[in-house]
Write an enzyme that holds these catalytic residues in place. Structure first.
Site, PDB file in Angstrom:
ATOM      1  N   HIS A 140      20.286  -2.615 -23.887  1.00  0.00           N
ATOM      2  CA  HIS A 140      20.303  -3.165 -25.242  1.00  0.00           C
ATOM      3  C   HIS A 140      18.901  -3.332 -25.819  1.00  0.00           C
ATOM      4  CE1 HIS A 140      24.565  -4.991 -24.494  1.00  0.00           C
ATOM      5  NE2 HIS A 140      24.599  -3.716 -24.812  1.00  0.00           N
ATOM      6  N   ASN A 189      29.562 -14.517 -10.486  1.00  0.00           N
ATOM      7  CA  ASN A 189      29.749 -15.071 -11.823  1.00  0.00           C
ATOM      8  C   ASN A 189      30.271 -16.500 -11.713  1.00  0.00           C
ATOM      9  OD1 ASN A 189      29.345 -14.299 -14.539  1.00  0.00           O
ATOM     10  ND2 ASN A 189      31.545 -14.158 -14.881  1.00  0.00           N
ATOM     11  N   CYS A 208       0.458   4.624 -41.186  1.00  0.00           N
ATOM     12  CA  CYS A 208       1.888   4.399 -41.370  1.00  0.00           C
ATOM     13  C   CYS A 208       2.172   3.112 -42.146  1.00  0.00           C
ATOM     14  CB  CYS A 208       2.612   4.368 -40.022  1.00  0.00           C
ATOM     15  SG  CYS A 208       4.418   4.172 -40.205  1.00  0.00           S
ATOM     16  N   CYS A 255       8.253   5.659 -39.172  1.00  0.00           N
ATOM     17  CA  CYS A 255       7.875   6.769 -38.282  1.00  0.00           C
ATOM     18  C   CYS A 255       8.649   6.765 -36.967  1.00  0.00           C
ATOM     19  CB  CYS A 255       6.371   6.745 -38.006  1.00  0.00           C
ATOM     20  SG  CYS A 255       5.821   5.405 -36.909  1.00  0.00           S
ATOM     21  N   THR A 258      27.851 -11.482 -15.908  1.00  0.00           N
ATOM     22  CA  THR A 258      28.342 -10.815 -17.115  1.00  0.00           C
ATOM     23  C   THR A 258      29.835 -11.033 -17.256  1.00  0.00           C
ATOM     24  OG1 THR A 258      28.605  -8.688 -18.251  1.00  0.00           O
ATOM     25  CG2 THR A 258      28.499  -8.618 -15.855  1.00  0.00           C
ATOM     26  N   SER A 259      30.279 -11.191 -18.474  1.00  0.00           N
ATOM     27  CA  SER A 259      31.683 -11.500 -18.752  1.00  0.00           C
ATOM     28  C   SER A 259      32.590 -10.288 -18.617  1.00  0.00           C
ATOM     29  CB  SER A 259      31.813 -12.073 -20.171  1.00  0.00           C
ATOM     30  OG  SER A 259      31.365 -11.119 -21.126  1.00  0.00           O
TER      31      SER A 259
END
Length: 310
Positions: A158, A275, A212, A169, A250-251
């Site tokens: 992510h 978890n 830029c 650019c 993590t779910s």
């Protein structure tokens, strides 16, 4: 998106529990898989033999470091949830507000430190690399705490809070400035009574590539955007060769990452979930260890008595 679709087709085409068997055998296998083990000694035996370990991590691994998740009920910044700010449309409409949100998150993260789970993963990678074994961390997190802990083989699906991408650019660059630009100094307070800073676009973070000066955006995957195909290709390669997979904090509901571990389990590779509680994918895995990752993971990844370290 092609890789995501390929992965989805690949999963759908496989039997639910990953084996092409007669209905009776398939049912028996599914019933066995519906009762994941919490036997640490058994997991440790599997861990001792693994040559290529893939560790998939989510927000839960960073929660113990005090990192706000901005997901679910109560996950607000001012009066908005992340889903309302982390979109291309929100940035196009109000780049100042979105940058205030990300400036706040960057400043928070600069004060946070890796917890025992991050450290256990990094130390495991370093130790096993000396034995000709590999560890890769595939994370949904954008906080860079794995990197801060010392993890080297890291795939951030992510993106990162500490990278920017130029909207003109396209240049991607690491950026650890605090504040990221003078106009954002002291801005980004999360209190719902705080008024928008309404910073002019020309005073927001600007590209430093020669000639830029384009508007920068956080180099993170926003809602409605596709994951980087190069990163997904790297993830696929690692999942294809791993002989042990860990799912940490993590779910298992955020796609496409939610498909990764079930895909590995479907080809018969042991998967262990660490978890706070069971997830929709728990029954597909061989092991499940409930509780804080900072408590359960260090003993799981500690040096096994059979390891030979030169």
């Amino acid at each position: 998106m092609c890789l995501f679709q390929f992965t989805a087709r690949r999963l759908v085409s496989q039997a639910h529990c990953g084996l092409k068997a007669s209905p009776a055998k398939k049912q028996k296998f599914c019933l066995e898989m519906a009762r994941p083990s919490s036997n640490m000694a058994d997991f440790r035996e599997v861990f001792a033999k693994a040559k290529h370990i893939a560790i998939i991590t989510g927000a839960g691994v960073s929660a113990e470091s005090g990192v706000p998740t901005f997901r679910g009920a109560g996950g607000f910044w001012r009066k908005w949830q992340a889903q309302e700010l982390a979109t291309p449309g929100a940035f196009a409409r109000n780049p100042s507000r979105v940058w205030e949100f990300y400036h706040y998150r960057r400043e928070v993260m600069l004060s946070k430190h890796p917890n025992p789970a991050h450290i256990a993963i990094a130390e495991c990678e370093k130790r096993l690399s000396k034995q000709g074994r590999s560890v890769v961390v595939i994370t949904q997190n954008i906080d860079e705490l794995h990197r801060k802990a010392g993890t080297k083989h890291l795939l951030e699906i992510h993106g990162s809070l500490f990278k920017t991408r130029c909207t003109s650019c396209g240049n991607v660059a690491a950026n650890y400035k605090s504040p990221i630009c003078p106009a954002l100094a002291g801005k980004g307070a999360p209190d719902p009574e705080t008024a928008d800073a309404a910073i002019p676009v020309e005073d927001l973070p600007q590209c430093e590539e020669d000639g830029c000066n384009g508007l920068l955006r956080p180099h993170v995957v926003w809602f409605g955007e596709a994951l980087d195909p190069d990163v997904l290709t790297a993830v696929e390669k690692e999942l294809d060769i791993c002989d042990l997979c860990l799912v940490v904090g993590t779910s298992s509901v955020v796609y496409p990452a939610a498909m990764f571990a079930p895909q590995v389990s479907a080809r018969g590779v042991p998967v262990a979930e660490f978890n706070m509680e069971a997830t929709p994918a728990t029954n597909k895995f061989r092991f499940h260890f409930p509780g804080p990752c900072g408590t359960t993971l260090p003993p799981a990844l500690a040096r096994h008595e059979t390891e030979i370290i030169s």
